[in-house]
Design an enzyme around this catalytic site. Structure first.
Site, PDB file in Angstrom:
ATOM      1  N   MET A  28     -12.524   1.795  -4.081  1.00 27.55           N
ATOM      2  CA  MET A  28     -12.737   0.870  -3.176  1.00 27.55           C
ATOM      3  C   MET A  28     -12.959   1.346  -1.657  1.00 27.55           C
ATOM      4  O   MET A  28     -13.086   0.539  -0.702  1.00 27.55           O
ATOM      5  CB  MET A  28     -11.677  -0.062  -2.957  1.00 27.55           C
ATOM      6  CG  MET A  28     -11.142  -0.843  -4.533  1.00 27.55           C
ATOM      7  SD  MET A  28     -10.421  -2.188  -4.385  1.00 27.55           S
ATOM      8  CE  MET A  28      -8.747  -1.779  -3.578  1.00 27.55           C
ATOM      9  N   HIS A  32     -10.349   9.503   1.022  1.00 25.75           N
ATOM     10  CA  HIS A  32      -9.754  10.495   1.638  1.00 25.75           C
ATOM     11  C   HIS A  32      -9.477  11.699   0.531  1.00 25.75           C
ATOM     12  O   HIS A  32     -10.196  11.845  -0.491  1.00 25.75           O
ATOM     13  CB  HIS A  32      -8.094   9.927   1.779  1.00 25.75           C
ATOM     14  CG  HIS A  32      -7.577   9.090   0.674  1.00 25.75           C
ATOM     15  ND1 HIS A  32      -7.286   9.764  -0.610  1.00 25.75           N
ATOM     16  CD2 HIS A  32      -7.272   7.874   0.757  1.00 25.75           C
ATOM     17  CE1 HIS A  32      -6.892   8.708  -1.145  1.00 25.75           C
ATOM     18  NE2 HIS A  32      -6.996   7.688  -0.505  1.00 25.75           N
ATOM     19  N   HIS A  35      -9.254  10.704  -3.341  1.00 20.47           N
ATOM     20  CA  HIS A  35     -10.488  10.427  -3.991  1.00 20.47           C
ATOM     21  C   HIS A  35     -11.203  11.596  -4.037  1.00 20.47           C
ATOM     22  O   HIS A  35     -12.184  12.050  -5.069  1.00 20.47           O
ATOM     23  CB  HIS A  35     -11.400   9.527  -3.001  1.00 20.47           C
ATOM     24  CG  HIS A  35     -10.670   8.190  -2.830  1.00 20.47           C
ATOM     25  ND1 HIS A  35     -10.121   7.718  -1.534  1.00 20.47           N
ATOM     26  CD2 HIS A  35     -10.464   7.181  -3.501  1.00 20.47           C
ATOM     27  CE1 HIS A  35      -9.813   6.626  -1.571  1.00 20.47           C
ATOM     28  NE2 HIS A  35      -9.857   6.087  -2.701  1.00 20.47           N
ATOM     29  N   GLN A  59      -9.573  -8.612  -7.629  1.00 18.56           N
ATOM     30  CA  GLN A  59      -8.299  -8.015  -7.621  1.00 18.56           C
ATOM     31  C   GLN A  59      -7.146  -8.080  -6.640  1.00 18.56           C
ATOM     32  O   GLN A  59      -6.117  -7.467  -6.568  1.00 18.56           O
ATOM     33  CB  GLN A  59      -8.575  -6.313  -8.199  1.00 18.56           C
ATOM     34  CG  GLN A  59      -8.707  -5.657  -7.104  1.00 18.56           C
ATOM     35  CD  GLN A  59      -9.246  -4.174  -7.640  1.00 18.56           C
ATOM     36  OE1 GLN A  59     -10.009  -3.945  -8.340  1.00 18.56           O
ATOM     37  NE2 GLN A  59      -8.248  -3.090  -7.176  1.00 18.56           N
ATOM     38  N   GLY A 145      -6.659   8.131 -10.661  1.00 17.44           N
ATOM     39  CA  GLY A 145      -5.559   8.761 -10.208  1.00 17.44           C
ATOM     40  C   GLY A 145      -4.285   8.294 -10.745  1.00 17.44           C
ATOM     41  O   GLY A 145      -3.923   7.114 -11.066  1.00 17.44           O
ATOM     42  N   GLN A 151      -2.216   1.286 -13.483  1.00 15.52           N
ATOM     43  CA  GLN A 151      -3.513   1.005 -13.730  1.00 15.52           C
ATOM     44  C   GLN A 151      -4.357   2.126 -14.749  1.00 15.52           C
ATOM     45  O   GLN A 151      -5.066   1.522 -15.604  1.00 15.52           O
ATOM     46  CB  GLN A 151      -4.160   1.288 -12.285  1.00 15.52           C
ATOM     47  CG  GLN A 151      -5.721   1.411 -12.262  1.00 15.52           C
ATOM     48  CD  GLN A 151      -6.409   1.505 -10.738  1.00 15.52           C
ATOM     49  OE1 GLN A 151      -6.248   0.392 -10.045  1.00 15.52           O
ATOM     50  NE2 GLN A 151      -6.759   2.524 -10.353  1.00 15.52           N
ATOM     51  N   LEU A 182      -1.455  10.186  -0.491  1.00 19.61           N
ATOM     52  CA  LEU A 182      -2.680   9.609   0.296  1.00 19.61           C
ATOM     53  C   LEU A 182      -3.224   8.257  -0.311  1.00 19.61           C
ATOM     54  O   LEU A 182      -3.202   8.132  -1.327  1.00 19.61           O
ATOM     55  CB  LEU A 182      -3.663  10.670   0.148  1.00 19.61           C
ATOM     56  CG  LEU A 182      -3.484  12.231   0.763  1.00 19.61           C
ATOM     57  CD1 LEU A 182      -4.681  12.793   0.478  1.00 19.61           C
ATOM     58  CD2 LEU A 182      -3.019  12.036   1.952  1.00 19.61           C
TER      59      LEU A 182
END
Ligand code: AMP
Length: 252
Positions: A28, A32, A35, A59, A145, A151, A182
Protein backbone atom coordinates in the site's frame (compact mmCIF):
# COMPACT_ATOMS: atom_id res chain seq x y z
CA UNK A 1 11.35 0.90 -13.93
CA UNK A 2 8.14 0.79 -15.94
CA UNK A 3 5.10 2.23 -14.16
CA UNK A 4 1.69 0.98 -15.29
CA UNK A 5 -1.52 2.59 -14.11
CA UNK A 6 -4.11 0.97 -16.38
CA UNK A 7 -5.05 -2.66 -15.88
CA UNK A 8 -5.62 -3.09 -19.65
CA UNK A 9 -2.07 -1.84 -20.35
CA UNK A 10 -0.63 -4.19 -17.77
CA UNK A 11 -2.45 -7.18 -19.31
CA UNK A 12 -0.94 -6.34 -22.74
CA UNK A 13 2.49 -5.96 -21.21
CA UNK A 14 2.15 -9.20 -19.23
CA UNK A 15 1.72 -11.16 -22.48
CA UNK A 16 5.19 -10.04 -23.54
CA UNK A 17 6.74 -11.47 -20.37
CA UNK A 18 5.94 -15.13 -21.09
CA UNK A 19 8.75 -17.46 -20.12
CA UNK A 20 10.13 -15.19 -17.39
CA UNK A 21 9.80 -15.97 -13.70
CA UNK A 22 8.01 -13.13 -11.93
CA UNK A 23 7.93 -12.15 -8.26
CA UNK A 24 5.02 -10.00 -7.05
CA UNK A 25 5.04 -7.80 -3.94
CA UNK A 26 1.66 -6.22 -3.20
CA UNK A 27 1.93 -3.09 -1.02
CA UNK A 28 0.00 0.00 0.00
CA UNK A 29 3.03 2.26 -0.44
CA UNK A 30 4.96 4.55 1.92
CA UNK A 31 7.68 1.99 1.41
CA UNK A 32 10.36 1.15 3.96
CA UNK A 33 13.12 -1.40 4.53
CA UNK A 34 10.52 -4.10 5.35
CA UNK A 35 9.05 -3.81 1.85
CA UNK A 36 12.55 -3.69 0.39
CA UNK A 37 13.47 -6.98 2.08
CA UNK A 38 10.59 -8.57 0.14
CA UNK A 39 11.89 -6.96 -3.09
CA UNK A 40 15.40 -8.28 -2.45
CA UNK A 41 14.09 -11.79 -1.84
CA UNK A 42 12.06 -11.61 -5.05
CA UNK A 43 15.04 -10.31 -7.03
CA UNK A 44 17.17 -13.21 -5.83
CA UNK A 45 14.54 -15.79 -6.88
CA UNK A 46 12.95 -14.41 -10.08
CA UNK A 47 13.85 -12.87 -13.44
CA UNK A 48 11.53 -9.91 -12.89
CA UNK A 49 10.07 -8.20 -9.82
CA UNK A 50 6.69 -6.47 -9.91
CA UNK A 51 5.60 -4.24 -7.00
CA UNK A 52 2.06 -2.97 -6.72
CA UNK A 53 1.08 0.09 -4.74
CA UNK A 54 -2.64 0.31 -4.12
CA UNK A 55 -4.25 1.79 -1.02
CA UNK A 56 -7.19 -0.56 -1.12
CA UNK A 57 -10.38 1.19 0.04
CA UNK A 58 -12.14 -2.16 0.56
CA UNK A 59 -9.83 -3.21 3.40
CA UNK A 60 -10.19 -0.07 5.51
CA UNK A 61 -12.96 -0.28 8.06
CA UNK A 62 -12.50 3.37 9.07
CA UNK A 63 -12.66 6.16 6.50
CA UNK A 64 -10.26 8.28 8.60
CA UNK A 65 -7.59 5.58 8.50
CA UNK A 66 -7.92 5.39 4.68
CA UNK A 67 -7.77 9.19 4.33
CA UNK A 68 -4.77 9.49 6.66
CA UNK A 69 -2.84 6.55 5.20
CA UNK A 70 0.56 8.03 4.20
CA UNK A 71 0.99 8.43 0.44
CA UNK A 72 4.54 9.18 -0.76
CA UNK A 73 4.68 8.07 -4.39
CA UNK A 74 7.77 10.03 -5.49
CA UNK A 75 9.89 8.62 -2.64
CA UNK A 76 8.45 5.14 -3.18
CA UNK A 77 9.39 5.17 -6.88
CA UNK A 78 12.93 6.26 -6.08
CA UNK A 79 13.33 3.48 -3.52
CA UNK A 80 12.03 0.85 -5.95
CA UNK A 81 14.33 2.10 -8.71
CA UNK A 82 17.31 2.04 -6.33
CA UNK A 83 16.45 -1.58 -5.56
CA UNK A 84 16.24 -2.59 -9.22
CA UNK A 85 12.51 -3.33 -9.35
CA UNK A 86 11.43 -3.57 -13.00
CA UNK A 87 7.66 -2.96 -12.85
CA UNK A 88 5.42 -0.82 -10.68
CA UNK A 89 1.67 -1.36 -10.83
CA UNK A 90 -0.36 1.63 -9.70
CA UNK A 91 -3.93 0.67 -10.47
CA UNK A 92 -6.92 2.92 -9.81
CA UNK A 93 -9.83 1.84 -7.61
CA UNK A 94 -12.11 2.07 -10.67
CA UNK A 95 -9.94 -0.39 -12.58
CA UNK A 96 -9.56 -2.74 -9.61
CA UNK A 97 -13.28 -2.80 -8.80
CA UNK A 98 -15.19 -2.94 -12.12
CA UNK A 99 -17.84 -4.78 -10.09
CA UNK A 100 -18.08 -2.03 -7.44
CA UNK A 101 -16.82 -4.59 -4.90
CA UNK A 102 -19.99 -6.63 -5.31
CA UNK A 103 -17.84 -9.77 -5.69
CA UNK A 104 -15.64 -10.61 -2.72
CA UNK A 105 -13.59 -13.37 -1.14
CA UNK A 106 -14.20 -14.35 2.46
CA UNK A 107 -12.92 -16.94 4.89
CA UNK A 108 -14.70 -18.02 8.02
CA UNK A 109 -12.22 -19.44 10.54
CA UNK A 110 -8.85 -17.64 10.70
CA UNK A 111 -10.49 -14.33 9.81
CA UNK A 112 -13.04 -14.53 12.63
CA UNK A 113 -10.72 -13.40 15.43
CA UNK A 114 -8.02 -10.87 16.31
CA UNK A 115 -7.66 -8.49 13.33
CA UNK A 116 -10.91 -9.83 11.90
CA UNK A 117 -12.76 -9.12 15.13
CA UNK A 118 -11.42 -5.59 15.55
CA UNK A 119 -11.49 -4.61 11.86
CA UNK A 120 -14.79 -5.93 10.46
CA UNK A 121 -14.58 -6.47 6.71
CA UNK A 122 -10.82 -5.90 6.60
CA UNK A 123 -9.88 -9.43 5.60
CA UNK A 124 -12.60 -9.70 2.92
CA UNK A 125 -11.18 -6.54 1.35
CA UNK A 126 -7.60 -7.73 1.72
CA UNK A 127 -8.20 -11.21 0.27
CA UNK A 128 -10.28 -9.83 -2.58
CA UNK A 129 -7.63 -7.35 -3.67
CA UNK A 130 -4.81 -9.88 -3.28
CA UNK A 131 -6.71 -12.38 -5.46
CA UNK A 132 -7.18 -9.66 -8.10
CA UNK A 133 -3.48 -8.74 -7.97
CA UNK A 134 -2.40 -12.39 -8.15
CA UNK A 135 -4.63 -12.93 -11.17
CA UNK A 136 -3.32 -9.79 -12.88
CA UNK A 137 0.35 -10.50 -12.19
CA UNK A 138 0.27 -14.26 -12.94
CA UNK A 139 3.46 -14.32 -10.90
CA UNK A 140 5.60 -17.36 -10.20
CA UNK A 141 5.95 -16.29 -6.57
CA UNK A 142 4.37 -13.62 -4.37
CA UNK A 143 5.98 -12.27 -1.19
CA UNK A 144 4.22 -11.26 2.02
CA UNK A 145 5.56 -10.22 5.42
CA UNK A 146 5.17 -12.23 8.63
CA UNK A 147 4.53 -8.81 10.20
CA UNK A 148 0.90 -9.31 9.11
CA UNK A 149 0.81 -12.92 10.23
CA UNK A 150 -2.93 -13.55 10.09
CA UNK A 151 -2.95 -12.01 6.62
CA UNK A 152 -0.13 -14.32 5.49
CA UNK A 153 -2.00 -17.41 6.73
CA UNK A 154 -5.19 -16.29 4.99
CA UNK A 155 -3.42 -15.68 1.68
CA UNK A 156 -1.76 -19.11 1.86
CA UNK A 157 -5.14 -20.67 2.64
CA UNK A 158 -6.83 -18.79 -0.23
CA UNK A 159 -4.10 -19.82 -2.68
CA UNK A 160 -4.59 -23.46 -1.72
CA UNK A 161 -8.39 -23.30 -1.74
CA UNK A 162 -8.55 -21.71 -5.20
CA UNK A 163 -5.68 -23.74 -6.76
CA UNK A 164 -3.71 -20.58 -7.51
CA UNK A 165 -0.55 -21.19 -9.47
CA UNK A 166 1.52 -18.61 -7.59
CA UNK A 167 3.71 -19.78 -4.72
CA UNK A 168 3.04 -17.69 -1.59
CA UNK A 169 6.22 -16.90 0.34
CA UNK A 170 6.33 -15.51 3.88
CA UNK A 171 9.25 -13.23 4.84
CA UNK A 172 10.65 -12.32 8.26
CA UNK A 173 9.60 -9.08 9.95
CA UNK A 174 12.12 -6.26 9.61
CA UNK A 175 12.55 -4.18 12.76
CA UNK A 176 14.05 -0.84 13.74
CA UNK A 177 17.12 -0.82 16.03
CA UNK A 178 14.84 -0.56 19.08
CA UNK A 179 12.86 -3.65 17.90
CA UNK A 180 9.70 -1.84 16.73
CA UNK A 181 8.45 -3.61 13.58
CA UNK A 182 8.81 -1.32 10.55
CA UNK A 183 5.42 -0.11 9.37
CA UNK A 184 4.10 2.62 7.09
CA UNK A 185 1.96 3.78 10.01
CA UNK A 186 5.01 4.45 12.26
CA UNK A 187 5.56 7.78 10.52
CA UNK A 188 2.25 8.99 11.96
CA UNK A 189 3.61 8.66 15.52
CA UNK A 190 4.83 11.81 17.32
CA UNK A 191 8.43 11.81 18.56
CA UNK A 192 7.24 10.86 22.07
CA UNK A 193 4.90 8.17 20.77
CA UNK A 194 7.64 6.74 18.56
CA UNK A 195 9.97 6.46 21.58
CA UNK A 196 7.26 4.72 23.58
CA UNK A 197 6.23 2.40 20.72
CA UNK A 198 9.29 0.17 21.27
CA UNK A 199 7.73 -0.94 24.56
CA UNK A 200 5.09 -2.80 22.55
CA UNK A 201 7.43 -5.55 21.26
CA UNK A 202 9.48 -5.39 24.47
CA UNK A 203 6.48 -6.16 26.69
CA UNK A 204 5.13 -8.78 24.26
CA UNK A 205 8.47 -10.60 24.50
CA UNK A 206 8.34 -10.82 28.30
CA UNK A 207 7.67 -14.23 29.70
CA UNK A 208 4.28 -13.25 31.11
CA UNK A 209 0.72 -14.47 30.79
CA UNK A 210 -1.41 -12.64 28.22
CA UNK A 211 -3.39 -10.82 30.92
CA UNK A 212 -0.19 -9.49 32.49
CA UNK A 213 1.10 -8.35 29.09
CA UNK A 214 -2.15 -6.41 28.59
CA UNK A 215 -1.85 -4.93 32.09
CA UNK A 216 1.73 -3.74 31.50
CA UNK A 217 0.84 -2.28 28.10
CA UNK A 218 -2.09 -0.41 29.66
CA UNK A 219 0.21 0.94 32.38
CA UNK A 220 2.49 2.33 29.65
CA UNK A 221 -0.44 4.14 28.02
CA UNK A 222 -1.24 1.72 25.17
CA UNK A 223 -4.86 0.95 24.44
CA UNK A 224 -4.89 -2.79 23.73
CA UNK A 225 -7.22 -4.33 21.13
CA UNK A 226 -5.94 -7.85 21.76
CA UNK A 227 -2.95 -9.94 22.77
CA UNK A 228 -3.24 -13.65 21.89
CA UNK A 229 -0.98 -16.70 21.92
CA UNK A 230 -1.54 -18.77 18.79
CA UNK A 231 0.42 -20.63 16.07
CA UNK A 232 3.52 -20.69 18.36
CA UNK A 233 3.41 -16.90 18.33
CA UNK A 234 2.24 -14.05 20.45
CA UNK A 235 0.18 -11.65 18.34
CA UNK A 236 -1.06 -8.22 19.34
CA UNK A 237 -2.64 -4.95 18.28
CA UNK A 238 -2.46 -1.70 20.25
CA UNK A 239 -3.23 1.96 19.83
CA UNK A 240 -0.92 4.87 20.63
CA UNK A 241 -3.13 7.92 20.25
CA UNK A 242 -4.90 7.43 16.92
CA UNK A 243 -2.21 5.17 15.45
CA UNK A 244 -2.83 1.44 15.48
CA UNK A 245 0.19 -0.89 15.62
CA UNK A 246 0.23 -4.65 15.11
CA UNK A 247 3.04 -7.11 15.69
CA UNK A 248 3.74 -10.75 16.43
CA UNK A 249 6.71 -12.61 17.82
CA UNK A 250 7.76 -16.23 17.74
CA UNK A 251 7.50 -18.10 21.06
CA UNK A 252 10.01 -20.80 21.98
P1 AMP B 1 1.65 -2.92 3.44
O1 AMP B 1 2.19 -1.90 2.49
O2 AMP B 1 1.71 -2.51 4.88
O3 AMP B 1 0.33 -3.47 3.00
O4 AMP B 1 2.67 -4.15 3.39
C1 AMP B 1 2.98 -4.77 2.16
C2 AMP B 1 3.71 -6.06 2.45
O5 AMP B 1 4.90 -5.77 3.17
C3 AMP B 1 2.89 -7.01 3.33
O6 AMP B 1 3.10 -8.34 2.89
C4 AMP B 1 3.48 -6.78 4.70
O7 AMP B 1 3.34 -7.89 5.56
C5 AMP B 1 4.93 -6.54 4.35
N1 AMP B 1 5.59 -5.81 5.43
C6 AMP B 1 5.16 -4.68 6.05
N2 AMP B 1 5.98 -4.34 7.05
C7 AMP B 1 6.97 -5.27 7.06
C8 AMP B 1 8.13 -5.49 7.88
N3 AMP B 1 8.43 -4.68 8.89
N4 AMP B 1 8.90 -6.56 7.61
C9 AMP B 1 8.60 -7.41 6.60
N5 AMP B 1 7.53 -7.26 5.79
C10 AMP B 1 6.72 -6.21 6.02
Amino acid sequence: MITVTKVSEWLDLRKQLQGKTIGLIPTMGHLHAGHMSLCERSKSENDLTVVSIFVNPAQFNQQGDFDNYPRTLAEDKKMLEDHGVQYLLLPTAEDMYPDNYEVKVSESIISAEMEGEYRPGHFDGMMTVVLKLLNLAQATRAYFGEKDYQQLLLIQKMAKAFFLATEIIGCKTMRADDDLALSSRNSRLSVEQRAKAAKFPAIMRRNLLVDDVIKQLNEEGFKVDYIADKWDRRLGAVWLGDVRLIDNIERQ
